[in-house]
Scaffold this active site. Sequence first.
Site, PDB file in Angstrom:
ATOM      1  N   ASP A  84      -7.942  -3.281  14.444  1.00 42.90           N
ATOM      2  CA  ASP A  84      -9.333  -3.477  14.021  1.00 42.90           C
ATOM      3  C   ASP A  84      -9.461  -4.581  12.988  1.00 42.90           C
ATOM      4  OD1 ASP A  84      -8.191  -2.266  11.830  1.00 42.90           O
ATOM      5  OD2 ASP A  84      -9.533  -0.539  11.790  1.00 42.90           O
ATOM      6  N   GLU A 102      -9.842  -1.585   5.439  1.00 38.68           N
ATOM      7  CA  GLU A 102     -10.473  -1.287   6.709  1.00 38.68           C
ATOM      8  C   GLU A 102     -11.756  -2.108   6.884  1.00 38.68           C
ATOM      9  OE1 GLU A 102      -8.730   0.232   8.686  1.00 38.68           O
ATOM     10  OE2 GLU A 102      -8.063   2.224   8.104  1.00 38.68           O
ATOM     11  N   ASP A 113       0.827  -1.199   0.000  1.00 37.28           N
ATOM     12  CA  ASP A 113       0.000   0.000   0.000  1.00 37.28           C
ATOM     13  C   ASP A 113       0.863   1.252   0.000  1.00 37.28           C
ATOM     14  OD1 ASP A 113       0.903  -0.209   2.733  1.00 37.28           O
ATOM     15  OD2 ASP A 113      -0.934  -1.273   3.228  1.00 37.28           O
ATOM     16  N   HIS A 115      -7.696  -4.991  10.137  1.00 38.25           N
ATOM     17  CA  HIS A 115      -7.400  -4.725   8.725  1.00 38.25           C
ATOM     18  C   HIS A 115      -6.080  -5.361   8.304  1.00 38.25           C
ATOM     19  CE1 HIS A 115      -5.146  -1.076  10.303  1.00 38.25           C
ATOM     20  NE2 HIS A 115      -4.291  -1.520   9.395  1.00 38.25           N
TER      21      HIS A 115
END
Length: 261
Positions: A136, A143, A67, A138
């Site tokens: 979380d 996300e 990314d 990801h």
Amino acid sequence: MEIVILPNSQEIGRLGGGVFADLVTAKPDAVLGLATGSSPLAIYDNLVARHQAGEVSFAQARAFTLDEYVGLPADHPERYRSVIEKDFTGRVDFAPDSVQGPNGLAEDLRAAGAEYDAAIAAAGGVDLQILGIGTDGHIGFNEPGSSLASRTRIKTLTHQTRLDNARFFDNDLDAVPVHCLTQGLGTIMEARHILLVATGQGKAEAVHHLVEGAVSAMWPGTILQHHPHVTVLLDEAAASRLQLAAYYRQTYASKPAWQGL
């Protein structure tokens, strides 16, 4: 999905480094998937040490990063192309232009995502992808709520992800970009072998869902339960919420040596 619980990051680095070194030794032109962040650092340090000892070379290998932030200047120290060079690729012998990342400065980000997926496919696909996991759940910057079939595309970062990454921006939340260009979950799932690393108590809940929870877009990493070859390397703290931790230890301790990772 194979779960390996180890005592510390040094052991994670040794075992994970061995997986990369064995691949590149057997297939010198392997295509590697590289992640930034703190999780892979022990593995990268181990590979640098192996390279310096003459045990492994990356001269024929290629690499694709996961990314990139959107809009960070090319010379910004937290641009992921700069970070991966500092942490790993610039410390070994990758050939010039053999490491590629998403173009977060592209005028047409939609086209840039499609071009990145095409470049990975043209290289023959990723042989070994290293991943971390967010608090979380990801992976990459996919996300919660991300499509489980998603491709490389622009994503808006959650407030939690920006808080987690503010430490790289002098704890200035406003300096953390709001958008990124990330490999999608569908893109990541095409890698032939995935090596996920998680350390620390803060990752324990995400690891619990990853390994033992239902597959859900709310915990994007759970899509890896559908991948045929995933290795998860954990320290004791990250494994602390696993209900079947004793079984995972027993399984790894008794596995046949010929299976490898």
